[in-house]
Design a protein around this motif. Structure first.
Motif, PDB file in Angstrom:
ATOM      1  N   LYS A  25       0.845  -1.197   0.000  1.00  8.95           N
ATOM      2  CA  LYS A  25       0.000   0.000   0.000  1.00  8.95           C
ATOM      3  C   LYS A  25       0.880   1.246   0.000  1.00  8.95           C
ATOM      4  CE  LYS A  25      -3.912  -2.245   0.637  1.00  8.95           C
ATOM      5  NZ  LYS A  25      -4.957  -2.314  -0.323  1.00  8.95           N
ATOM      6  N   PRO A  26       1.448   1.617  -1.164  1.00  8.55           N
ATOM      7  CA  PRO A  26       2.317   2.798  -1.199  1.00  8.55           C
ATOM      8  C   PRO A  26       1.520   4.082  -0.998  1.00  8.55           C
ATOM      9  CG  PRO A  26       1.941   1.984  -3.404  1.00  8.55           C
ATOM     10  CD  PRO A  26       1.307   0.995  -2.470  1.00  8.55           C
ATOM     11  N   VAL A  27       2.170   5.058  -0.360  1.00 12.22           N
ATOM     12  CA  VAL A  27       1.572   6.376  -0.152  1.00 12.22           C
ATOM     13  C   VAL A  27       2.534   7.399  -0.746  1.00 12.22           C
ATOM     14  CG1 VAL A  27       0.814   8.045   1.570  1.00 12.22           C
ATOM     15  CG2 VAL A  27       0.396   5.618   1.940  1.00 12.22           C
ATOM     16  N   CYS A  28       2.006   8.327  -1.520  1.00 10.93           N
ATOM     17  CA  CYS A  28       2.820   9.345  -2.182  1.00 10.93           C
ATOM     18  C   CYS A  28       3.429  10.290  -1.151  1.00 10.93           C
ATOM     19  CB  CYS A  28       1.974  10.124  -3.181  1.00 10.93           C
ATOM     20  SG  CYS A  28       2.884  11.400  -4.070  1.00 10.93           S
ATOM     21  N   ALA A  29       4.744  10.462  -1.215  1.00  8.76           N
ATOM     22  CA  ALA A  29       5.430  11.379  -0.302  1.00  8.76           C
ATOM     23  C   ALA A  29       5.124  12.832  -0.642  1.00  8.76           C
ATOM     24  CB  ALA A  29       6.927  11.134  -0.365  1.00  8.76           C
ATOM     25  N   ALA A  30       4.774  13.109  -1.899  1.00  8.65           N
ATOM     26  CA  ALA A  30       4.523  14.481  -2.324  1.00  8.65           C
ATOM     27  C   ALA A  30       3.137  14.987  -1.921  1.00  8.65           C
ATOM     28  CB  ALA A  30       4.703  14.599  -3.831  1.00  8.65           C
ATOM     29  N   GLN A  88      -1.446  10.871  -1.144  1.00  9.06           N
ATOM     30  CA  GLN A  88      -2.502  10.029  -1.697  1.00  9.06           C
ATOM     31  C   GLN A  88      -2.003   8.596  -1.856  1.00  9.06           C
ATOM     32  OE1 GLN A  88      -4.419  11.526  -5.202  1.00  9.06           O
ATOM     33  NE2 GLN A  88      -4.297  13.642  -4.523  1.00  9.06           N
ATOM     34  N   PRO A  89      -2.921   7.624  -1.792  1.00  8.33           N
ATOM     35  CA  PRO A  89      -2.495   6.232  -2.015  1.00  8.33           C
ATOM     36  C   PRO A  89      -2.034   6.033  -3.455  1.00  8.33           C
ATOM     37  CG  PRO A  89      -4.879   6.376  -1.772  1.00  8.33           C
ATOM     38  CD  PRO A  89      -4.334   7.743  -1.516  1.00  8.33           C
ATOM     39  N   GLY A  90      -1.090   5.124  -3.614  1.00  5.93           N
ATOM     40  CA  GLY A  90      -0.544   4.849  -4.938  1.00  5.93           C
ATOM     41  C   GLY A  90      -0.955   3.482  -5.443  1.00  5.93           C
ATOM     42  N   LYS A  91      -0.864   3.321  -6.738  1.00  3.00           N
ATOM     43  CA  LYS A  91      -1.160   2.057  -7.393  1.00  3.00           C
ATOM     44  C   LYS A  91       0.153   1.462  -7.890  1.00  3.00           C
ATOM     45  CE  LYS A  91      -3.671   0.039 -11.216  1.00  3.00           C
ATOM     46  NZ  LYS A  91      -4.482   0.267 -12.398  1.00  3.00           N
ATOM     47  N   VAL A  92       0.411   0.201  -7.574  1.00  2.00           N
ATOM     48  CA  VAL A  92       1.666  -0.464  -7.932  1.00  2.00           C
ATOM     49  C   VAL A  92       1.565  -1.059  -9.328  1.00  2.00           C
ATOM     50  CG1 VAL A  92       3.277  -2.310  -7.299  1.00  2.00           C
ATOM     51  CG2 VAL A  92       2.125  -1.006  -5.511  1.00  2.00           C
ATOM     52  N   SER A  93       2.646  -0.905 -10.102  1.00  2.00           N
ATOM     53  CA  SER A  93       2.743  -1.556 -11.402  1.00  2.00           C
ATOM     54  C   SER A  93       4.132  -2.175 -11.514  1.00  2.00           C
ATOM     55  CB  SER A  93       2.483  -0.573 -12.543  1.00  2.00           C
ATOM     56  OG  SER A  93       3.426   0.470 -12.514  1.00  2.00           O
TER      57      SER A  93
END
Length: 96
Positions: A60-65, A68-73
């Motif tokens: 469950k990545p979260v954007c440091a900038a 917002q939650p991120g989507k993994v590819s």
């Protein structure tokens, strides 16, 4: 693509590789807090599989900038994350 663009792209790639080599606090086993993990794909999407205790943790990545939650590819052994704000970052690279 001009020569200056290629240089900037190679610098950015080098910086991303250097950042990837450092341990990341957001990519760790939730059971034992080990960073000895690999990203796997399963029934519920991407998850972290711990090499030390065998536990699984959702990726469950979260954007440091923007937070917002991120989507993994995935592309080969490299995983990237992208948030709804348009930010993309290197999430993890599985060992060979």
């Amino acid at each position: 693509m001009g020569n200056g663009d290629r240089q900037r792209a190679s610098v950015r790639t080098s910086q991303e590789r250097q950042a990837q080599a450092r341990p990341r606090p957001d990519v760790a086993c939730r059971t034992c807090a080990s960073a000895n993990v690999t990203v796997q794909f399963g029934k519920y999407g991407y998850y972290l599989n711990c090499g030390d205790c065998g536990g699984n943790t959702p990726a469950k990545p979260v954007c440091a900038a923007c937070g917002q939650p991120g989507k993994v590819s995935k592309r080969g052994p490299e995983f990237t994350a992208t948030c709804a704000g348009g930010h993309t970052w290197a999430y993890w690279t599985n060992p060979a």
